[in-house]
Design a protein around this motif. Structure first.
Motif, PDB file in Angstrom:
ATOM      1  N   GLN A  33      -1.678  -1.508  -3.639  1.00 34.02           N
ATOM      2  CA  GLN A  33      -2.360  -2.332  -2.812  1.00 34.02           C
ATOM      3  C   GLN A  33      -2.509  -3.775  -3.158  1.00 34.02           C
ATOM      4  O   GLN A  33      -2.501  -4.051  -4.285  1.00 34.02           O
ATOM      5  N   TYR A  35      -4.790  -7.262  -2.467  1.00 27.94           N
ATOM      6  CA  TYR A  35      -6.408  -7.785  -2.343  1.00 27.94           C
ATOM      7  C   TYR A  35      -6.109  -9.435  -1.959  1.00 27.94           C
ATOM      8  O   TYR A  35      -5.488  -9.920  -2.919  1.00 27.94           O
ATOM      9  N   LEU A  43     -13.337  -9.377  -3.394  1.00 26.25           N
ATOM     10  CA  LEU A  43     -12.101  -9.005  -2.834  1.00 26.25           C
ATOM     11  C   LEU A  43     -12.129  -8.530  -1.388  1.00 26.25           C
ATOM     12  O   LEU A  43     -12.898  -7.501  -1.182  1.00 26.25           O
ATOM     13  N   HIS A  45      -9.470  -6.191   1.179  1.00 22.98           N
ATOM     14  CA  HIS A  45      -8.250  -5.290   1.312  1.00 22.98           C
ATOM     15  C   HIS A  45      -7.160  -5.947   2.255  1.00 22.98           C
ATOM     16  O   HIS A  45      -7.923  -6.019   3.221  1.00 22.98           O
ATOM     17  N   LEU A  48      -2.100  -1.366   2.005  1.00 19.86           N
ATOM     18  CA  LEU A  48      -1.735  -0.389   1.056  1.00 19.86           C
ATOM     19  C   LEU A  48      -0.191  -0.010   1.380  1.00 19.86           C
ATOM     20  O   LEU A  48      -0.106   0.230   2.709  1.00 19.86           O
TER      21      LEU A  48
ATOM     22  N   THR B 100      -8.374   2.873  -0.903  1.00 26.39           N
ATOM     23  CA  THR B 100      -8.614   1.501  -0.314  1.00 26.39           C
ATOM     24  C   THR B 100     -10.245   1.080  -0.881  1.00 26.39           C
ATOM     25  O   THR B 100     -10.927   2.047  -0.749  1.00 26.39           O
ATOM     26  N   GLN B 101     -10.324   0.125  -1.559  1.00 25.36           N
ATOM     27  CA  GLN B 101     -11.756  -0.157  -2.223  1.00 25.36           C
ATOM     28  C   GLN B 101     -12.379  -1.190  -1.284  1.00 25.36           C
ATOM     29  O   GLN B 101     -11.712  -2.306  -0.781  1.00 25.36           O
ATOM     30  N   PHE B 103     -15.265  -4.244  -1.234  1.00 24.67           N
ATOM     31  CA  PHE B 103     -16.214  -4.765  -2.250  1.00 24.67           C
ATOM     32  C   PHE B 103     -17.517  -5.584  -1.691  1.00 24.67           C
ATOM     33  O   PHE B 103     -17.344  -6.058  -0.455  1.00 24.67           O
TER      34      PHE B 103
END
Lengths: 111, 112
Positions: A33, A35, A43, A45, A48, B100-101, B103
């Motif tokens: 991924q 970011y 952060l 995204h 991916l 996927t994160q 934040f």
């Protein structure tokens, strides 16, 4: 230790130019991924890419993945001042719930 | 934007005092993470949770503890703050493992 290693650590280009940054990793992965982090913010995204994919696009972003070389690149085309940020890659190479993060590339777009 | 909030956003405290940071999500995501970010070190994982009352250590867990008594809240506690814990702390959530994160905005903690 960080698996993902971004290269270069810092990049300064003129607005309108393309920016390319790279990420290398050490173990096998299921996904990688990218970011973005603007100064003082969390952060965000960007994209991916899975291990069975070679290229992925999202707007002005193009990501490639070469699993044989254990590397990925992020290309930002027609850069804008708003692209000034730090960019991080992350992989799932630990085989558990965690991501492994690189130290980031700091991108500066000069007007 | 994913519904993640962190509180407080800024805190100044003294060495030896306990500190608790809160992460709250409205997305019902299973996985939650606490990171610290320091110049030259990038993001480092402190603790993470893979469900209510299910937590595990990350790479820099010494001096930190966590709790997750309900899906939406993940607390990070510094039992006795030290100056080396001065940092920016980020919470993240994820629907899937190592995917996927999203934040939170971060908490800037200064330990004097």
């Amino acid at each position: 230790s960080q698996q993902g290693e971004e290269d270069p650590q810092a990049l300064s280009i003129q607005e309108g130019e393309n920016a390319t940054m790279n990420c290398s990793y050490k173990t096998s992965i299921n996904n990688l991924q990218w970011y973005r982090q603007n100064s003082g913010r969390g952060l965000v995204h960007l994209i991916l890419i899975r291990s069975n994919e070679r290229e992925k696009h999202s707007g002005r972003l193009r990501v490639t993945l070469d699993t044989s070389k254990k590397s990925s690149s992020l290309l930002i085309t027609a850069s804008r001042a708003a692209d000034t940020a730090s960019y991080f890659c992350a992989t799932d190479g630990r085989g558990n719930y965690q991501l492994i993060w690189g130290a980031g590339t700091k991108l500066i777009i000069k007007p | 934007d994913a519904g993640i909030t962190q509180s407080p956003r800024h805190k100044v405290t003294e060495t030896g005092t306990p500190v608790t940071l809160r992460c709250h999500q409205t997305e019902n995501h299973r996985y939650m993470y606490w990171y610290r970010q320091d110049p030259g070190h990038g993001l480092r994982l402190i603790h993470y949770s893979y469900g209510v009352k299910d937590t595990d250590k990350g790479e820099v867990s010494d001096g930190y503890s966590v709790s997750r008594s309900k899906t939406e809240d993940f607390l990070l506690t510094l039992e006795s703050a030290t100056s080396s814990q001065t940092s920016v702390y980020f919470c993240a959530i994820s629907e899937l493992s190592a995917d996927t994160q999203y934040f939170g905005p971060g908490t800037r903690l200064t330990v004097l």
